[in-house]
Design a protein around this motif. Structure first.
Motif, short mmCIF file in Angstrom:
data_model
loop_
_atom_site.label_atom_id
_atom_site.label_comp_id
_atom_site.label_asym_id
_atom_site.label_seq_id
_atom_site.Cartn_x
_atom_site.Cartn_y
_atom_site.Cartn_z
N SER A 1 0.83 -1.21 0.00
CA SER A 1 0.00 0.00 0.00
C SER A 1 0.85 1.25 0.00
N ARG A 2 1.95 1.23 0.77
CA ARG A 2 2.83 2.40 0.82
C ARG A 2 3.50 2.62 -0.53
N SER A 3 3.90 1.53 -1.18
CA SER A 3 4.50 1.65 -2.50
C SER A 3 3.50 2.23 -3.50
N ALA A 4 2.22 1.86 -3.33
CA ALA A 4 1.19 2.40 -4.21
C ALA A 4 1.01 3.90 -3.99
N VAL A 5 1.09 4.31 -2.74
CA VAL A 5 1.00 5.75 -2.43
C VAL A 5 2.16 6.50 -3.08
N LEU A 6 3.36 5.94 -2.97
CA LEU A 6 4.53 6.59 -3.58
C LEU A 6 4.40 6.64 -5.09
N GLU A 7 3.87 5.59 -5.70
CA GLU A 7 3.70 5.57 -7.15
C GLU A 7 2.72 6.65 -7.61
N VAL A 8 1.67 6.89 -6.83
CA VAL A 8 0.73 7.96 -7.17
C VAL A 8 1.43 9.31 -7.14
N LEU A 9 2.24 9.55 -6.11
CA LEU A 9 2.96 10.82 -6.02
C LEU A 9 3.91 10.99 -7.20
N ARG A 10 4.59 9.92 -7.58
CA ARG A 10 5.54 10.00 -8.69
C ARG A 10 4.85 10.18 -10.03
N SER A 11 3.74 9.49 -10.23
CA SER A 11 3.09 9.50 -11.54
C SER A 11 2.33 10.79 -11.81
N ARG A 12 1.81 11.43 -10.76
CA ARG A 12 1.03 12.65 -10.96
C ARG A 12 1.92 13.83 -11.31
N GLY A 13 3.12 13.87 -10.78
CA GLY A 13 4.04 14.97 -11.09
C GLY A 13 3.61 16.30 -10.51
N THR A 14 2.74 16.29 -9.52
CA THR A 14 2.29 17.52 -8.89
C THR A 14 2.00 17.24 -7.43
N ALA A 15 1.95 18.26 -6.62
CA ALA A 15 1.69 18.08 -5.20
C ALA A 15 0.23 17.66 -4.97
N LEU A 16 0.03 16.71 -4.08
CA LEU A 16 -1.30 16.19 -3.77
C LEU A 16 -1.52 16.25 -2.27
N ASP A 17 -2.78 16.46 -1.87
CA ASP A 17 -3.08 16.39 -0.45
C ASP A 17 -3.52 14.98 -0.09
N VAL A 18 -3.76 14.74 1.18
CA VAL A 18 -4.08 13.39 1.66
C VAL A 18 -5.35 12.86 1.01
N ASP A 19 -6.37 13.69 0.89
CA ASP A 19 -7.63 13.24 0.30
C ASP A 19 -7.45 12.81 -1.15
N GLU A 20 -6.64 13.55 -1.89
CA GLU A 20 -6.41 13.21 -3.29
C GLU A 20 -5.66 11.89 -3.43
N VAL A 21 -4.67 11.68 -2.58
CA VAL A 21 -3.92 10.42 -2.63
C VAL A 21 -4.82 9.26 -2.22
N ALA A 22 -5.62 9.46 -1.17
CA ALA A 22 -6.51 8.41 -0.70
C ALA A 22 -7.51 8.00 -1.78
N ALA A 23 -8.04 8.97 -2.50
CA ALA A 23 -8.98 8.67 -3.59
C ALA A 23 -8.30 7.89 -4.71
N ALA A 24 -7.03 8.20 -4.98
CA ALA A 24 -6.31 7.55 -6.07
C ALA A 24 -5.97 6.10 -5.76
N VAL A 25 -5.65 5.81 -4.49
CA VAL A 25 -5.25 4.44 -4.12
C VAL A 25 -6.38 3.63 -3.51
#
Length: 233
Positions: free
Chosen positions: A18-42
């Protein structure tokens, strides 16, 4: 820049799927995300994602910063991925070897560490423009932003003050080495700041690096150069 907290290994940080998935979302989006945005993505609960993000920040794989609110309310906390490698074990060994060598053989280890940091930093920002598209020199704010980006990509968690007089470092990727050889490690970090700012040609310089002013905070002091007359904003 020492701290008493024991850092996690790269394996510990990335062992969770799950943590790796969170990191992949941050890397793939290329922009700053808040917690709600990351949670929705994963597809995970916000509290679970918040815990994963804190581990990634602590491990140097992500940085946390605050954005001013668009209206009434509190600042928005966002996260970005850094350029930290998947496995830093070999780099860690090399850092230990070089730190020990410099500390044990140099007559002036702190000064030599600053010089080494300056030498490393200059090529890192060599591709950055020294003048803007309008032909004006790089301003203090632009130079500080470039240095903050360099530090973030190197695994720090930097935050520039609003007046541009300091950069707060909330995470040190080499904290355990700094416990053993603070003058070498912190000296190298000061040199990185000095070399990057000098290469950018802005009228500002890093004069001091104060380690551990709080449990997880080191502070770099910035000052305008005496001969500068270019705008700060």
């Amino acid at each position: 820049m020492p701290t008493n907290r024991r850092p996690r290994s790269p394996h510990q940080v990335l062992a969770s799927t799950s943590r790796s998935a969170v990191l992949e979302v941050l890397r793939s989006r290329g922009t700053a995300l808040d917690v709600d945005e990351v949670a929705a993505a994963v597809g995970l609960h916000v509290n679970t994602v918040r815990g994963h993000l804190e581990v990634l920040v602590d491990g140097g794989y992500a940085v946390r910063r605050s954005l001013p609110p668009s209206g009434p309310g509190r600042p928005r906390t966002v996260y970005e991925a850094t350029a930290a490698p998947e496995d830093g074990s070999n780099y860690r060994l090399l850092a230990e070897v070089l730190t020990h060598y410099l500390a044990s053989t140099s007559a002036q280890p702190a000064a030599d560490a600053v010089a080494a940091g300056r030498s490393w930093a200059a090529p890192q920002v060599d591709a950055a423009p020294h003048t803007r598209s309008d032909g004006e020199p790089t301003t203090e704010r632009e130079a500080v932003a470039a240095v903050v980006k360099l530090l973030a990509d190197s695994g720090f968690q930097p935050e520039a003050s609003a007046d541009g007089s300091r950069i707060d470092l909330h995470h040190c990727p080499f904290r355990d080495l700094a416990v053993a050889s603070p003058e070498v490690v912190c000296g190298a970090h000061l040199g990185i700041l000095q070399g990057a700012l000098a290469q950018l040609g802005a009228p500002i310089a890093a004069t001091k690096l104060l380690p551990l002013v709080e449990p997880d905070l080191c502070v770099a002091t910035l000052e305008r150069t005496p001969t500068s007359s270019s705008p700060t904003r």
